[in-house]
Design a protein around this motif. Structure first.
Motif, PDB file in Angstrom:
ATOM      1  N   UNK A   1      -9.493  12.869  -7.304  1.00 41.53           N
ATOM      2  CA  UNK A   1      -9.830  12.213  -6.081  1.00 41.53           C
ATOM      3  C   UNK A   1      -9.138  10.677  -5.983  1.00 41.53           C
ATOM      4  N   UNK A   2      -8.839  10.134  -7.036  1.00 43.25           N
ATOM      5  CA  UNK A   2      -8.260   8.866  -7.121  1.00 43.25           C
ATOM      6  C   UNK A   2      -6.730   9.096  -6.511  1.00 43.25           C
ATOM      7  N   UNK A   3      -6.165   9.936  -6.874  1.00 41.81           N
ATOM      8  CA  UNK A   3      -4.690  10.317  -6.463  1.00 41.81           C
ATOM      9  C   UNK A   3      -4.919  10.495  -4.842  1.00 41.81           C
ATOM     10  N   UNK A   4      -5.726  11.477  -4.402  1.00 40.22           N
ATOM     11  CA  UNK A   4      -5.984  11.889  -3.139  1.00 40.22           C
ATOM     12  C   UNK A   4      -6.109  10.561  -2.144  1.00 40.22           C
ATOM     13  N   UNK A   5      -7.015   9.681  -2.580  1.00 38.37           N
ATOM     14  CA  UNK A   5      -7.487   8.569  -1.904  1.00 38.37           C
ATOM     15  C   UNK A   5      -6.355   7.389  -1.731  1.00 38.37           C
ATOM     16  N   UNK A   6      -5.653   7.303  -2.862  1.00 43.85           N
ATOM     17  CA  UNK A   6      -4.510   6.437  -2.839  1.00 43.85           C
ATOM     18  C   UNK A   6      -3.340   6.950  -1.773  1.00 43.85           C
ATOM     19  N   UNK A   7      -2.945   8.062  -2.141  1.00 46.73           N
ATOM     20  CA  UNK A   7      -1.718   8.813  -1.254  1.00 46.73           C
ATOM     21  C   UNK A   7      -2.299   8.762   0.343  1.00 46.73           C
ATOM     22  N   UNK A   8      -3.424   9.316   0.630  1.00 50.19           N
ATOM     23  CA  UNK A   8      -3.823   9.242   2.079  1.00 50.19           C
ATOM     24  C   UNK A   8      -3.836   7.942   2.491  1.00 50.19           C
ATOM     25  N   UNK A   9      -4.496   7.114   1.938  1.00 53.96           N
ATOM     26  CA  UNK A   9      -4.540   5.675   2.665  1.00 53.96           C
ATOM     27  C   UNK A   9      -3.233   4.814   2.953  1.00 53.96           C
ATOM     28  N   UNK A  10      -2.189   5.133   1.969  1.00 54.33           N
ATOM     29  CA  UNK A  10      -0.946   4.440   1.884  1.00 54.33           C
ATOM     30  C   UNK A  10      -0.174   5.251   2.958  1.00 54.33           C
ATOM     31  N   UNK A  11      -0.393   6.672   2.942  1.00 47.34           N
ATOM     32  CA  UNK A  11       0.521   7.416   4.151  1.00 47.34           C
ATOM     33  C   UNK A  11      -0.174   7.217   5.303  1.00 47.34           C
ATOM     34  N   UNK A  12      -1.288   7.144   5.593  1.00 48.57           N
ATOM     35  CA  UNK A  12      -1.834   6.816   6.974  1.00 48.57           C
ATOM     36  C   UNK A  12      -1.400   5.261   7.524  1.00 48.57           C
ATOM     37  N   UNK A  13      -1.518   4.482   6.609  1.00 49.24           N
ATOM     38  CA  UNK A  13      -1.010   2.977   6.850  1.00 49.24           C
ATOM     39  C   UNK A  13       0.496   2.947   7.387  1.00 49.24           C
ATOM     40  N   UNK A  14       1.326   3.664   6.497  1.00 44.29           N
ATOM     41  CA  UNK A  14       2.754   3.784   7.024  1.00 44.29           C
ATOM     42  C   UNK A  14       3.182   4.452   8.063  1.00 44.29           C
ATOM     43  N   UNK A  15       2.244   5.498   8.435  1.00 43.06           N
ATOM     44  CA  UNK A  15       2.570   6.485   9.612  1.00 43.06           C
ATOM     45  C   UNK A  15       2.165   5.884  10.649  1.00 43.06           C
ATOM     46  N   UNK A  16       1.338   5.177  10.674  1.00 43.65           N
ATOM     47  CA  UNK A  16       0.610   4.306  11.709  1.00 43.65           C
ATOM     48  C   UNK A  16       1.422   3.194  12.281  1.00 43.65           C
ATOM     49  N   UNK A  17       2.345   2.592  11.392  1.00 39.05           N
ATOM     50  CA  UNK A  17       3.032   1.721  11.674  1.00 39.05           C
ATOM     51  C   UNK A  17       4.663   2.165  12.255  1.00 39.05           C
ATOM     52  N   UNK A  18       4.670   3.559  12.204  1.00 34.01           N
ATOM     53  CA  UNK A  18       5.787   4.150  12.569  1.00 34.01           C
ATOM     54  C   UNK A  18       7.130   4.127  11.793  1.00 34.01           C
ATOM     55  N   UNK A  19       6.808   3.621  10.395  1.00 36.20           N
ATOM     56  CA  UNK A  19       8.178   3.560   9.542  1.00 36.20           C
ATOM     57  C   UNK A  19       8.008   4.836   8.941  1.00 36.20           C
ATOM     58  N   UNK A  20       8.664   5.886   9.387  1.00 33.66           N
ATOM     59  CA  UNK A  20       8.696   7.361   8.841  1.00 33.66           C
ATOM     60  C   UNK A  20       9.424   7.461   7.562  1.00 33.66           C
ATOM     61  N   UNK A  21      10.496   6.621   7.501  1.00 35.58           N
ATOM     62  CA  UNK A  21      11.377   6.763   6.418  1.00 35.58           C
ATOM     63  C   UNK A  21      10.753   6.601   5.027  1.00 35.58           C
ATOM     64  N   UNK A  22       9.909   5.441   5.216  1.00 35.92           N
ATOM     65  CA  UNK A  22       9.087   4.947   4.051  1.00 35.92           C
ATOM     66  C   UNK A  22       7.820   5.905   3.668  1.00 35.92           C
ATOM     67  N   UNK A  23       7.371   6.644   4.719  1.00 36.53           N
ATOM     68  CA  UNK A  23       6.354   7.937   4.600  1.00 36.53           C
ATOM     69  C   UNK A  23       7.066   8.977   3.740  1.00 36.53           C
ATOM     70  N   UNK A  24       8.149   9.240   3.805  1.00 36.70           N
ATOM     71  CA  UNK A  24       8.901  10.271   3.335  1.00 36.70           C
ATOM     72  C   UNK A  24       9.210   9.629   1.764  1.00 36.70           C
ATOM     73  N   UNK A  25       9.465   8.567   1.522  1.00 42.59           N
ATOM     74  CA  UNK A  25       9.658   7.932   0.266  1.00 42.59           C
ATOM     75  C   UNK A  25       8.504   7.862  -0.636  1.00 42.59           C
ATOM     76  N   UNK A  26       7.622   7.475   0.126  1.00 45.46           N
ATOM     77  CA  UNK A  26       6.294   7.491  -0.709  1.00 45.46           C
ATOM     78  C   UNK A  26       5.500   8.858  -1.117  1.00 45.46           C
ATOM     79  N   UNK A  27       5.778   9.932  -0.446  1.00 44.60           N
ATOM     80  CA  UNK A  27       5.453  11.316  -0.677  1.00 44.60           C
ATOM     81  C   UNK A  27       6.386  11.838  -1.776  1.00 44.60           C
ATOM     82  N   UNK A  28       7.716  11.417  -1.666  1.00 45.74           N
ATOM     83  CA  UNK A  28       8.462  11.707  -2.945  1.00 45.74           C
ATOM     84  C   UNK A  28       8.163  11.382  -4.252  1.00 45.74           C
ATOM     85  N   UNK A  29       7.560  10.215  -4.268  1.00 45.79           N
ATOM     86  CA  UNK A  29       6.954   9.314  -5.226  1.00 45.79           C
ATOM     87  C   UNK A  29       5.866   9.808  -5.800  1.00 45.79           C
ATOM     88  N   UNK A  30       5.032  10.215  -4.790  1.00 41.80           N
ATOM     89  CA  UNK A  30       3.450  10.993  -5.433  1.00 41.80           C
ATOM     90  C   UNK A  30       3.953  12.387  -5.691  1.00 41.80           C
TER      91      UNK A  30
END
Length: 476
Positions: free
Chosen positions: A30-59
């Motif tokens: 649950x902790x993993x899901x919450x951290x990932x989804x929160x960070x992912x939504x923040x980056x996605x809403x900012x339009x920084x798509x490359x950072x979204x991909x890097x974040x998900x590769x890290x996770x």
């Protein structure tokens, strides 16, 4: 007897320890899901798509170390989602297929709801609205059964709004309005209010639209909003102000939408609609140059979307053919059936592609006709303006003439580089097919002087005596 009690106690302690370990494992997930989804939504809403991909590769690496299959599935799903947002539908399909294996076996209802919700957006972008609605319904089913959380509550309201969008494209307006109103009651954001406003604009209920535009305007000023949603909100507000003939506000909001579009390395939905509204706005404002420019941008954007859709369809057919080739263990009696199924699938794809091609051709012709009409209108208006300047013997005549015929003067100077400015102006008047009498009247000289100028120009440009001077300039 004592030994039995000790043995029973040990078994009990082991069960408790195992249970605690299991609970801890669930907490970690649950902790993993919450951290990932929160960070992912923040980056996605900012339009920084490359950072979204890097974040998900890290996770993905973290999920691998945790042996958390569903966590990997969420990462694949997020990468698929960002590719849909960027218009990379072929890549999105690849990651959806990887996410599907991990998430559809999950016992977490929210995981499945999220998968079907994201996949429904993919089908919507491909204009497969029935499939989008089918996956939206599946997402509803799973989110209702999921454990309540801020994520599930947020998804629940979004599902209503998305269903409304899909139903609008199906032209099921009454059902769409119900979904919009339910979603807006739950979310009450700038985005949800603008969706309701857009519905009322589509049915020409401007008073109702105005109420929700005001709500959206208030919320976008007081709350942070994602770039994707901001684009839609500004587009709807611009659309509303065009309809009530408040062109200043319309231009202001549509320009804000343009600012969002210009964000580097970012692609958004509804870009075509923004360009279309700007073309309509400037047409109403009698600014044909800008109207024509944005109509061209609209046509170009539509072409991009159509190309992406065709690429995705081709990938699907290629995958199907590749799958068929890889099946080496078919028995002989199954082979004819497989061939028949392959032919049927390819035939159906062919019919579908042909229908889309025909529809796009008709649309392209219609847009080309509209663009040509607008271009001709712009040219006619510029021509009239230049003639008026010639009549007034205005000093800006030659400058404006060059805008109308940008290559004319340079061609003349190639023939004779020594032509004077007054001679270039005289040639421009002949290009406009002004008669000798008209030129004499406008430039306040004798008719005979104009005839002499014509003779000199013939000599300077080596125009043969048998060639009509007006036909010569028409040919340049």
């Amino acid at each position: 007897m004592k030994n039995i009690k000790i043995y029973t106690l040990c078994i009990g302690l082991l069960l408790v320890l195992f249970s605690c370990r299991q609970n801890m494992s669930e907490e970690q997930k649950e902790s993993f899901d919450t951290a990932l989804l929160t960070k992912n939504d923040t980056l996605l809403s900012s339009g920084v798509y490359e950072s979204v991909v890097h974040l998900n590769i890290e996770y993905l690496k973290k999920a691998e170390n945790m042996e958390y299959t569903e966590g990997k599935g969420l990462c694949y799903l997020n990468i698929a989602k960002v590719n849909v947002s960027a218009g990379n539908y072929v890549k999105a399909l690849f990651f959806f297929q990887k996410a599907e294996k991990a998430l559809l076996n999950s016992k977490n209802g929210y995981h499945k709801a999220l998968f079907y919700d994201t996949y429904s957006k993919y089908y919507f972008h491909l204009k497969l609205y029935d499939k989008a609605l089918e996956y939206n319904d599946r997402a509803f089913r799973y989110v209702k059964a999921a454990k309540k959380s801020k994520f599930s509550d947020k998804l629940f309201s979004k599902l209503f709004l998305k269903k409304g969008i899909f139903l609008i494209r199906k032209r099921w307006l009454g059902a769409a309005l119900k979904c919009y109103l339910k979603g807006n009651a739950l979310e009450n954001s700038a985005f949800s209010n603008s969706l309701v406003a857009e519905y009322y604009l589509s049915v020409n209920q401007l008073d109702n639209a105005g109420i929700y535009v005001s709500n959206a305007k208030e919320r976008i000023q007081n709350h942070k909003i994602s770039n994707t949603e901001a684009l839609w909100v500004y587009y709807v507000m611009g659309y509303y102000y065009i309809e009530i003939n408040n062109y200043e506000e319309a231009e202001r909001n549509l320009n804000k939408a343009l600012e969002v579009i210009k964000i580097e390395h970012t692609h958004f939905s509804y870009v075509a609609e923004v360009y279309q509204s700007l073309a309509e706005l400037y047409k109403k404002m009698d600014d044909e140059d800008k109207a024509y420019y944005y109509l061209e941008k609209y046509t170009e954007e539509q072409g991009k979307t159509d190309s992406a859709q065709f690429a995705t369809m081709n990938k699907t057919v290629d995958d199907f053919i590749a799958e068929t080739k890889n099946e080496s263990d078919w028995s002989r009696n199954k082979l004819p059936l497989a061939i028949a199924l392959s032919i049927a699938a390819i035939s159906i794809s062919g019919v579908y592609v042909r229908k889309i091609i025909n529809r796009l051709r008709l649309k392209k012709r219609s847009l080309k006709k509209e663009a040509d009409e607008l271009k001709n209108h712009v040219h006619t208006k510029q021509f009239q303006e230049v003639v008026e300047l010639a009549k007034k013997n205005d000093s800006s005549f030659l400058l404006k003439f060059k805008e109308l015929y940008p290559d004319f003067v340079s061609i003349l100077l190639k023939i004779n580089p020594d032509l004077e400015n007054s001679e270039l102006t005289f040639c421009a008047m002949l290009k406009l097919r002004l008669s000798s009498k008209e030129i004499a009247d406008y430039t306040f000289v004798q008719h005979r002087s104009v005839q002499q100028k014509k003779y000199r120009i013939r000599k300077r440009l080596n125009i043969p005596a048998e060639t009509d001077i007006y036909d010569f300039f028409d040919g340049l």
